[in-house]
Design a protein around this motif. Sequence first.
Motif, short mmCIF file in Angstrom:
data_model
loop_
_atom_site.label_atom_id
_atom_site.label_comp_id
_atom_site.label_asym_id
_atom_site.label_seq_id
_atom_site.Cartn_x
_atom_site.Cartn_y
_atom_site.Cartn_z
N CYS A 208 0.81 -1.23 0.00
CA CYS A 208 0.00 0.00 0.00
C CYS A 208 0.84 1.27 0.00
O CYS A 208 0.33 2.35 0.34
CB CYS A 208 -0.98 0.04 1.17
N SER A 209 2.11 1.16 -0.36
CA SER A 209 2.98 2.34 -0.38
C SER A 209 3.62 2.50 -1.75
O SER A 209 3.68 1.57 -2.55
CB SER A 209 4.07 2.24 0.68
N ASP B 189 2.51 6.98 1.65
CA ASP B 189 1.58 5.99 2.18
C ASP B 189 0.48 6.67 2.97
O ASP B 189 0.41 7.90 3.02
CB ASP B 189 2.31 4.94 3.04
N GLY B 190 -0.38 5.87 3.56
CA GLY B 190 -1.45 6.41 4.40
C GLY B 190 -2.75 6.70 3.67
O GLY B 190 -3.73 7.14 4.29
N VAL B 191 -2.80 6.47 2.36
CA VAL B 191 -4.02 6.73 1.59
C VAL B 191 -4.68 5.44 1.15
O VAL B 191 -5.89 5.25 1.33
CB VAL B 191 -3.72 7.62 0.36
N SER C 113 -5.52 1.35 1.00
CA SER C 113 -5.68 0.25 1.95
C SER C 113 -5.52 -1.11 1.29
O SER C 113 -5.57 -2.13 1.97
CB SER C 113 -7.06 0.34 2.62
N TRP D 115 -0.20 12.98 -5.88
CA TRP D 115 0.76 13.29 -4.82
C TRP D 115 1.78 14.32 -5.30
O TRP D 115 2.14 14.34 -6.48
CB TRP D 115 1.52 12.04 -4.39
N THR E 19 -0.78 14.60 -0.31
CA THR E 19 -1.82 14.21 -1.24
C THR E 19 -2.50 15.47 -1.77
O THR E 19 -2.98 16.30 -0.99
CB THR E 19 -2.87 13.32 -0.57
#
Length: 403
Positions: free
Chosen positions: A71-72, A88-90, A92, A119, A126
């Motif tokens: 997911c990165s 990352d962090g967006v 899943s 990005w 983002t």
Amino acid sequence: MASKNVDPLSVEEPSGGTGGGEEEEEERHAGGEWSWQSQVPVKVLRAHSDAVTGARLCCNDRCILSCSSDCSTILWEVESGKPLRTFDGVHSKTIAECVVIPNSNRMVTVSWDKKIASWDLETGQTLWMWQQAGLLTSCSSSSDGRLLVFAADPQKGVSICDAASGRTLQHVSDHHRSTVTRCRFDPQSRRVASVSMDRCVKLLDLLALRTTAAFDSNHSNVISDCCFTSNGHFLCTASWDKTLKLWDLQAGGFRSEGGTSLRSGHEGSVSSCSFSTDAMLLVSGSYDRTVSLWNTSSLCQTLVLKGHSDWVTDVSLSTDRKLLASSSKDGTVRLWDIENVEEMPEVLQKTRTEGTGTHILKCEECGKPFPVSRLMTSELLTRCVFCRLRSPPKYRPQPPPLT
């Protein structure tokens, strides 16, 4: 005890080794220095924690952008082989593809979680994110960086959106009969090629907003990838049937004669393909864990690069044809130095025995001679690659009208 013959091109650990010595050596070189265990120097880039689904040389070939099932997305520096930034962090779920937007400091990711996100490469922030109706399988940017095309499943369609805002401008549902595996703008951004699990190839005209060509590839299995030559005259398709095919779009011969198959190919499903800027070299990645180099003059495989321990998922060439990036399900990105491979005995031998020669043309702009593959010969190819690169395309695509 007799010594075992080891492939001089392979950087795989020989079986029956000394308990991990080669693996420790590879770890020491990973990410930072060139490994010289084979005739082709290679850097192994490790930072992802799961399968790497894509790897693209970018930023004037100073960086590599990779995406993963973890997911990165990671931006790597080519010179040092170290990660510059992790995005990352967006998402899943698995990121299916990542693409750098030309003429900008932005990139886009598409994922199985149905999200498409833009990005900022410098800050890692983002810029926008949109939820789509289906899981996203592929994404491509127009050459001027204004438009994006992405494919979604189970809609079996493609969508054109504005790269700056992510706003959808046009959607074509049921474009194929099955999942769209790859969609690509041609270099002039006039058409979008899409390939599918239905084994068909389609060309969508962006000005007319209609399909201008649709043909059965005669591949006996899923088409996994496609790529254009820099002049847009030829398209290559890669398939799970272990073959690659070249299609002459300029002359239109594909309608009656079909595609030209490349000989002596992979032993496993072909996952990816990419042309060099001058179209003299084609590279492909396969589930047989290898990367192949193909001479487009002879239409034959000239070199096989070994080292990945699992499926190769993507390949990318630098503009100067000196570097090759490959990604794999083994969780690594490999950067190969292929600048001198044409001087290797293995390549020279294949060129002499299987080559069919090239045409030498005179550039109408600088007057210098330049070689061109027989396959790529066209009455429209009148300038060398350097003059073509210096002159930007005159065509500037307009966004499709809102419907």
